[in-house]
Design an enzyme around this catalytic site. Structure first.
Site, mmCIF file in Angstrom:
data_model
loop_
_atom_site.group_PDB
_atom_site.id
_atom_site.type_symbol
_atom_site.label_atom_id
_atom_site.label_comp_id
_atom_site.label_asym_id
_atom_site.label_seq_id
_atom_site.Cartn_x
_atom_site.Cartn_y
_atom_site.Cartn_z
ATOM 1 N N GLY A 1 0.813 -1.213 0.000
ATOM 2 C CA GLY A 1 0.000 0.000 0.000
ATOM 3 C C GLY A 1 0.847 1.263 0.000
ATOM 4 C CD GLN B 1 7.413 -7.782 3.870
ATOM 5 O OE1 GLN B 1 6.622 -8.581 3.376
ATOM 6 N NE2 GLN B 1 8.051 -6.889 3.135
ATOM 7 C CG HIS C 1 3.476 0.767 -5.246
ATOM 8 N ND1 HIS C 1 3.575 1.851 -4.419
ATOM 9 C CD2 HIS C 1 4.060 -0.261 -4.589
ATOM 10 C CE1 HIS C 1 4.181 1.499 -3.298
ATOM 11 N NE2 HIS C 1 4.497 0.228 -3.370
ATOM 12 C CG LEU D 1 -0.832 1.696 -4.008
ATOM 13 C CD1 LEU D 1 -1.879 1.298 -5.061
ATOM 14 C CD2 LEU D 1 0.195 0.579 -3.844
HETATM 15 P P1 AMP Z 1 6.151 -2.324 -1.355
HETATM 16 O O1 AMP Z 1 4.765 -1.762 -1.273
HETATM 17 O O2 AMP Z 1 7.215 -1.398 -0.898
HETATM 18 O O3 AMP Z 1 6.259 -3.717 -0.760
HETATM 19 O O4 AMP Z 1 6.440 -2.508 -2.905
HETATM 20 C C1 AMP Z 1 5.573 -3.268 -3.721
HETATM 21 C C2 AMP Z 1 6.258 -3.512 -5.044
HETATM 22 O O5 AMP Z 1 6.531 -2.248 -5.674
HETATM 23 C C3 AMP Z 1 7.602 -4.226 -4.864
HETATM 24 O O6 AMP Z 1 7.749 -5.181 -5.901
HETATM 25 C C4 AMP Z 1 8.583 -3.099 -4.996
HETATM 26 O O7 AMP Z 1 9.847 -3.518 -5.474
HETATM 27 C C5 AMP Z 1 7.900 -2.205 -6.010
HETATM 28 N N1 AMP Z 1 8.418 -0.834 -5.919
HETATM 29 C C6 AMP Z 1 8.568 -0.087 -4.793
HETATM 30 N N2 AMP Z 1 9.144 1.102 -5.091
HETATM 31 C C7 AMP Z 1 9.375 1.096 -6.431
HETATM 32 C C8 AMP Z 1 9.964 2.029 -7.340
HETATM 33 N N3 AMP Z 1 10.421 3.220 -6.935
HETATM 34 N N4 AMP Z 1 10.035 1.693 -8.646
HETATM 35 C C9 AMP Z 1 9.574 0.483 -9.072
HETATM 36 N N5 AMP Z 1 9.013 -0.444 -8.268
HETATM 37 C C10 AMP Z 1 8.910 -0.144 -6.959
#
Ligand code: AMP
Length: 279
Positions: A29, A59, A35, A31
């Site tokens: 979330g 985690q 994302h 976002l």
């Molecule tokens: P998170 O909500 O932080 O667990 O991220 C969810 C997904 O979004 C994971 O696969 C992250 O690697 C990806 N993600 C987070 N930040 C970025 C970013 N700046 N650019 C691309 N993907 C991202």
């Protein structure tokens, strides 16, 4: 939107019946454009896109980090739908880890290094557990992960290979702010002075990358120069290293195989990670 696994499966049943391609984008979330770019990529190549929003307690090694993790589900649902999500799955912790839950997934190898050291072995075990569960709940053909969390991608690829999970793993490039800072849900917790300083992380990655290419592939010299650059902004890296993108073993000398420069550093109270491939 589905909150329960039964509901989720019922909503996905028609798609499964017509053999539609189902993509999953797992998120915690809060976002942002990082994302949303994954959701758009998923939507461009699948019939149904499930976005999961779940701040996975398993985690988090730091209870304060879990407590302070930003949450805004209503805004997330709007953004994810506009980017192409067809179904948003927002389970409660009890739905994912009901009373009596007793199973763990332990992942070694690549998971034991860097983030696995800094955050402890429970971090990637927690990631592996929730990813395995989400794959079981959603049954996706494809799952999308961001290159921003490169070690997580390597861990998930290992998990999928080791457990023969029938899911194709695809990645999207890191989305950055105009000054190079990788977008992250944790960036909102940076003060404005720390937000400005944080841009040096990406500059240090670039510095190391170009240093290696110029200085005859010698990683150590380039890393020392990158470390100095960080210090000029008052930032001490937890690690700054050149590694193999699959095993995350250090690569002191480059050859024609791909490599990755990785960094973790605390900027004020916020721990940030980033990486940059060496071409
Ligand atoms: P998170 O909500 O932080 O667990 O991220 C969810 C997904 O979004 C994971 O696969 C992250 O690697 C990806 N993600 C987070 N930040 C970025 C970013 N700046 N650019 C691309 N993907 C991202």
């Amino acid at each position: 939107m589905a909150r329960e696994v039964g509901e989720l499966r019922r909503m996905l049943a028609p798609a499964r019946q017509r053999s539609a391609t189902i993509a999953l984008v797992p998120t915690m979330g809060a976002l942002h454009e990082g994302h949303l770019s994954l959701i758009r990529s998923a939507a461009a190549s699948a019939d149904e896109v499930v976005v999961s929003i779940f701040v996975n307690p398993a985690q988090f090694n730091d209870p304060a980090d879990l407590l302070q993790y930003p949450r805004d589900v209503h805004r997330d649902i709007e953004l994810a739908s506009a980017a192409g999500a067809s179904l948003i799955f927002v389970p409660d912790p009890d739905e994912v880890y009901p009373v009596g839950f007793s199973t763990s997934v332990h992942i070694g190898g690549v998971a034991a290094l860097w983030e696995g050291v800094a955050r402890g072995p429970s971090h990637f075990d927690g990631v592996a557990l929730v990813v395995t569960k989400l794959f079981g709940m959603v049954g996706p053909d494809v799952a999308w992960f961001g290159q921003k969390d490169a070690q997580q991608v390597a861990v998930v690829r290992r998990l999928v290979a080791d457990l023969n999970l029938p899911v194709e793993i695809r990645t999207g490039p890191t989305v950055r702010e105009p000054d190079g800072l990788a977008m992250s849900s944790r960036n909102v917790r940076l003060s404005s002075a720390d937000r400005d300083r944080a841009a040096v992380l990406h500059r240090a990655l670039d510095f190391v990358k170009h240093g290696i290419m110029i200085r005859e592939n010698d990683s150590d010299t380039a890393i020392a120069a990158g470390t100095d650059l960080l210090r000029t902004a008052g930032i001490e890296a937890e690690y700054l290293a050149v590694v193999d993108p699959d095993t995350f073993e250090p690569r002191p000398r480059l050859d024609d195989r791909p490599a990755l420069v990785i960094i973790a550093a605390r900027v004020g109270p916020v721990r940030l990670i980033d990486n940059e491939p060496v071409a």
